[in-house]
Design a protein around this motif. Sequence first.
Motif, PDB file in Angstrom:
ATOM      1  N   ASP A  69       0.681  -1.182  -0.002  1.00 12.97           N
ATOM      2  CA  ASP A  69       0.058   0.067   0.034  1.00 12.97           C
ATOM      3  C   ASP A  69       0.901   1.197  -0.081  1.00 12.97           C
ATOM      4  O   ASP A  69       2.003   1.259   0.663  1.00 12.97           O
ATOM      5  N   ALA A  73      -3.312  -2.241  -2.926  1.00 17.64           N
ATOM      6  CA  ALA A  73      -3.804  -2.326  -1.293  1.00 17.64           C
ATOM      7  C   ALA A  73      -5.021  -3.455  -1.583  1.00 17.64           C
ATOM      8  O   ALA A  73      -5.487  -3.820  -0.575  1.00 17.64           O
ATOM      9  N   GLY A  77      -3.302  -3.773   2.903  1.00 15.76           N
ATOM     10  CA  GLY A  77      -3.232  -2.450   3.071  1.00 15.76           C
ATOM     11  C   GLY A  77      -2.878  -2.255   4.595  1.00 15.76           C
ATOM     12  O   GLY A  77      -2.701  -3.301   5.274  1.00 15.76           O
TER      13      GLY A  77
END
Length: 451
Positions: A69, A73, A77
């Motif tokens: 991320d 993502a 994430g």
Amino acid sequence: MAQPYDLVFRAQRLIGPNGETSGSVGIRDGRIAAVDAFDAELDAHRVVELAGDEVLLPGLVDTHVHVNDPGRAEWEGFETATRAAAAGGVTTIVDMPLNSLPPTVDVDALELKRKTAAAKAHVDVGFWGGAIPGKLDELRGLHEAGVFGFKCFLLHSGVDEFPPLDSAELDTALRELAGFDAMMIVHAEDSEAIEQAPTPHGEDYGDFLASRPKGAENLAIAQVIELARRIGARVHILHLASADALPLIASARADGVRVTVETCPHYLSFTAEEIPDGATQFKCCPPIREAANRELLWKALADGTIDCVVSDHSPCTPELKRLDIGDFGVAWGGVSSLQLGLPAIWTQARQRGYSLSDVVTWMARKPAELAGMRTKGSIAVGNDADLCVFAPDDAFVVDVANLQHRNPVSAYHGRPLAGVVRSTWLRGTQIAGNGTDTTAPQGKLLTRGEV
């Protein structure tokens, strides 16, 4: 009269810097201010008394996590990765420079990564920089911006935006890093050896294993060691899977070469012989090897040749794992295990006669030392009050639906594990356990030299 502590933990079992004991831990302003006897009279605004089946551990430090991320993502994430870390007793992670977009190969990319993580981090987060062709002049700037070291590959990384270094580029990069005593962490597999190996395809795990032979690791590790010896650079071998390289590493250390080594829970838990056909959730690079190899890794961990155990949490979407066709040749390589490292290692360690103190050394103190984190990894006065309440004799069966990872894929699914994390605390604030599902992110972004 002394000011009362903000919080005191009382534990019949506590893993301190010198091993297991009983004790009380006083916390003030997010730091450990006292470590005293179990029955010491410590005045506090709040006291947490551990149950008889619980042990107080330092929060774990995982220096090998792919959060992905920004940019990927959907693979993982910062929100989900750091929640998973907290649920697993991990209070500090260091994020890898790939597979985010852009990769962390210059200061602008680092700042974007930090901005992305800032409001989502449930645990403390540091960052590795990347060393790739065409970007070696960015190394000093990243170092000055506070990355904990630099990662490189010696073969294709799996993503085109993070290409490998050839021998000359590795030499140049190590000389640059030696100038300011920064560490290079290396995915050590030799590209030519991999090219000469059989091409992986189909459902047979044995075919995939043959495509990533031990010799590829051994050759690359030898190259890294000899360059480090010649240049005087600091190097770290990532995710060691080949036990054949252990004598070479031990010999280099005896000669004064500054080389450290990690391995991962999946190499210490699973064996090639037990991986079913088509079970691509087990695919990782380098691969999980045979049972005899696993036992040699355990011995090297016990004797100190291997320094630490970290997750190499490398998730992806279920589609990329190609569980639909079970083809090891096309599936993404990586094991999702950030939440499960502690029980996975404890399950195996206790079977071999190792103690919780050993596990804490491998998964908290040594990774913190590797990254140069002076206030992490042990229950000691002055350190951050990062703690894990662990029930070592409790047990559970892994169900991916109950994990905090973004995607419900893990090689540990259906596996019984010993040890349950009951709660996790970051600088004296509970971040996992009952009643913390809606807790706002408490993590800080870490800079090398300031932690």
